[in-house]
Design a protein around this motif. Structure first.
Motif, PDB file in Angstrom:
ATOM      1  N   GLU A   1      -8.027  15.791 -91.663  1.00  0.00           N
ATOM      2  CA  GLU A   1      -9.142  16.205 -92.506  1.00  0.00           C
ATOM      3  C   GLU A   1     -10.171  16.987 -91.704  1.00  0.00           C
ATOM      4  OE1 GLU A   1     -10.522  12.547 -94.114  1.00  0.00           O
ATOM      5  OE2 GLU A   1      -9.009  12.477 -95.720  1.00  0.00           O
ATOM      6  N   GLU A   2     -10.441  16.511 -90.489  1.00  0.00           N
ATOM      7  CA  GLU A   2     -11.400  17.225 -89.626  1.00  0.00           C
ATOM      8  C   GLU A   2     -10.871  18.608 -89.261  1.00  0.00           C
ATOM      9  OE1 GLU A   2     -11.907  14.565 -86.375  1.00  0.00           O
ATOM     10  OE2 GLU A   2     -13.383  13.290 -87.406  1.00  0.00           O
ATOM     11  N   SER A   3      -9.555  18.676 -88.993  1.00  0.00           N
ATOM     12  CA  SER A   3      -8.948  19.975 -88.666  1.00  0.00           C
ATOM     13  C   SER A   3      -9.017  20.919 -89.865  1.00  0.00           C
ATOM     14  CB  SER A   3      -7.495  19.776 -88.239  1.00  0.00           C
ATOM     15  OG  SER A   3      -7.407  19.005 -87.061  1.00  0.00           O
ATOM     16  N   ASN A   4      -8.786  20.363 -91.069  1.00  0.00           N
ATOM     17  CA  ASN A   4      -8.851  21.185 -92.279  1.00  0.00           C
ATOM     18  C   ASN A   4     -10.257  21.723 -92.497  1.00  0.00           C
ATOM     19  OD1 ASN A   4      -6.160  20.906 -92.924  1.00  0.00           O
ATOM     20  ND2 ASN A   4      -6.463  19.142 -94.247  1.00  0.00           N
ATOM     21  N   ILE A   5     -11.256  20.849 -92.251  1.00  0.00           N
ATOM     22  CA  ILE A   5     -12.644  21.287 -92.405  1.00  0.00           C
ATOM     23  C   ILE A   5     -12.960  22.397 -91.409  1.00  0.00           C
ATOM     24  CG2 ILE A   5     -15.053  20.580 -92.128  1.00  0.00           C
ATOM     25  CD1 ILE A   5     -14.208  17.809 -93.164  1.00  0.00           C
ATOM     26  N   ALA A   6     -12.531  22.180 -90.149  1.00  0.00           N
ATOM     27  CA  ALA A   6     -12.774  23.199 -89.120  1.00  0.00           C
ATOM     28  C   ALA A   6     -12.070  24.505 -89.463  1.00  0.00           C
ATOM     29  CB  ALA A   6     -12.300  22.679 -87.756  1.00  0.00           C
ATOM     30  N   LEU A   7     -10.833  24.383 -89.985  1.00  0.00           N
ATOM     31  CA  LEU A   7     -10.071  25.574 -90.352  1.00  0.00           C
ATOM     32  C   LEU A   7     -10.754  26.325 -91.501  1.00  0.00           C
ATOM     33  CD1 LEU A   7      -7.551  27.294 -89.983  1.00  0.00           C
ATOM     34  CD2 LEU A   7      -6.340  25.767 -91.543  1.00  0.00           C
TER      35      LEU A   7
ATOM     36  N   ARG B   1     -14.257  34.039 -90.773  1.00  0.00           N
ATOM     37  CA  ARG B   1     -13.405  35.228 -90.632  1.00  0.00           C
ATOM     38  C   ARG B   1     -13.582  36.154 -91.830  1.00  0.00           C
ATOM     39  NH1 ARG B   1      -8.569  36.972 -92.462  1.00  0.00           N
ATOM     40  NH2 ARG B   1      -7.298  38.283 -91.071  1.00  0.00           N
ATOM     41  N   GLU B   2     -13.640  35.562 -93.046  1.00  0.00           N
ATOM     42  CA  GLU B   2     -13.822  36.382 -94.244  1.00  0.00           C
ATOM     43  C   GLU B   2     -15.184  37.068 -94.222  1.00  0.00           C
ATOM     44  OE1 GLU B   2     -11.696  37.158 -96.673  1.00  0.00           O
ATOM     45  OE2 GLU B   2     -10.189  36.140 -95.449  1.00  0.00           O
ATOM     46  N   GLU B   3     -16.196  36.334 -93.764  1.00  0.00           N
ATOM     47  CA  GLU B   3     -17.533  36.927 -93.688  1.00  0.00           C
ATOM     48  C   GLU B   3     -17.565  38.063 -92.662  1.00  0.00           C
ATOM     49  OE1 GLU B   3     -20.052  33.648 -92.812  1.00  0.00           O
ATOM     50  OE2 GLU B   3     -20.080  32.889 -94.882  1.00  0.00           O
ATOM     51  N   ASP B   4     -16.908  37.824 -91.504  1.00  0.00           N
ATOM     52  CA  ASP B   4     -16.851  38.877 -90.478  1.00  0.00           C
ATOM     53  C   ASP B   4     -16.086  40.098 -90.989  1.00  0.00           C
ATOM     54  OD1 ASP B   4     -18.234  37.206 -88.794  1.00  0.00           O
ATOM     55  OD2 ASP B   4     -16.470  36.552 -87.661  1.00  0.00           O
TER      56      ASP B   4
END
Length: 300
Positions: A164-170, A177-180
């Protein structure tokens, strides 16, 4: 006549065991069994009880008969003292009639590894002096299985939390990335609009030779190919569109026909067609059958 060996035995009445048969049955059980009186004195034990005592360091002929089981539990000290006292209290409740049965599981580890036992005390049925049957059955395999299951569940919960933590970080990284990407697209489109298109438009108005005009048209086409994929959002598209193209695009998206748009903007219908053509070119739809209104709706 003798009965053939393979013929089933007919039982016509309940079995009545002799003392020898009862002893054989008692000694065949894997549980460690002792029979005690109302004072806690051991009256009899089975082979499993005696073997366990010998394994624990008692003499080969030790049978525990005559020992006071309750007194031994009361005098216990060390790591097992709490369980021993709990067992003594439970057995006394059975003797006093407070409960019909007492059960308790406890650890009893040794040098050969961890061990757990399930202890049970119950009154013997029938007439005569009060007797209590005390049995200890090893449940090490069950306890190890339970422990392994708990460890597996704990590990699974840990992995779930980590996932879950990895999913949140991802998700955070993907959002960044989308914002950049959006920021980069807007910068590219803005630079093209301010630093390239003005000069390209000037070249288009110059009286060029056919060969040079062809080169300018190629540059215009290729530039459009470069930026058209970035025009997948109306916010980006608005950067490169002229104010009147933005008005026409908005009205086309709202379902207005060219004649209606001309009346609303107070321009000729030919001008509207010109702007619609430019919109299709800037969106990379010139050689496509894609409906302009459908496309504008999809990117808005």
């Amino acid at each position: 006549m003798n009965k053939p060996d393979n013929q089933p035995e007919t039982v016509s009445a309940p079995l009545c065991y002799s003392s020898e048969e009862a002893r054989t049955v008692l000694d065949s059980l894997s549980a460690h069994i002792a029979i005690i009186n109302k004072d806690g004195v051991i009256l009899d034990t089975n082979r499993a009880w005696r073997d366990f005592a010998v394994k624990g360091g008692m003499p080969e002929d030790y049978d525990a008969i005559g020992d006071n089981y309750l007194a031994i539990c009361d005098a216990s000290d060390g790591e097992d003292s709490a369980d021993a006292r709990t067992v003594a209290v439970g057995i006394r409740e059975v003797i006093d009639g407070g409960v019909d049965e007492f059960m308790h599981d406890y650890p009893c580890h040794s040098t050969d590894g961890p061990h757990w036992y399930y202890m049970r005390a119950i009154r013997m049925s029938g007439d005569g002096p009060l007797r209590v049957v005390v049995s200890h059955e090893e449940i090490t395999a069950l306890k190890l299985t339970e422990e392994a299951l708990r460890n597996s569940e704990a590990q699974l919960k840990k992995q779930t939390v980590e996932l879950e933590e990895s999913n949140i970080a991802l998700k955070v990284l993907l959002k960044q990335r989308e914002e950049d990407k959006a920021d980069l697209e807007q910068k590219v489109i803005t630079n093209v609009k301010e630093m390239v298109l003005p000069y390209l438009e000037k070249l288009k108005r110059v009286n060029l030779k056919p060969k040079d005009k062809t080169v300018v048209d190629i540059i215009d086409s290729h530039l459009n190919d470069i930026i058209s994929p970035m025009m997948q959002k109306l916010a980006n598209a608005s950067i490169i569109l002229t104010p009147q193209e933005i008005q026409v695009a908005s009205l086309v998206k709202d379902g207005k026909a060219s004649k209606e748009i001309a009346g609303i903007l107070n321009v000729s219908e030919t001008t509207v067609h010109f702007h619609r053509k430019n919109l299709r070119r800037k969106f990379g739809l010139s050689n496509s059958q894609t409906n302009l209104r459908s496309y504008l709706i999809s990117i808005s």
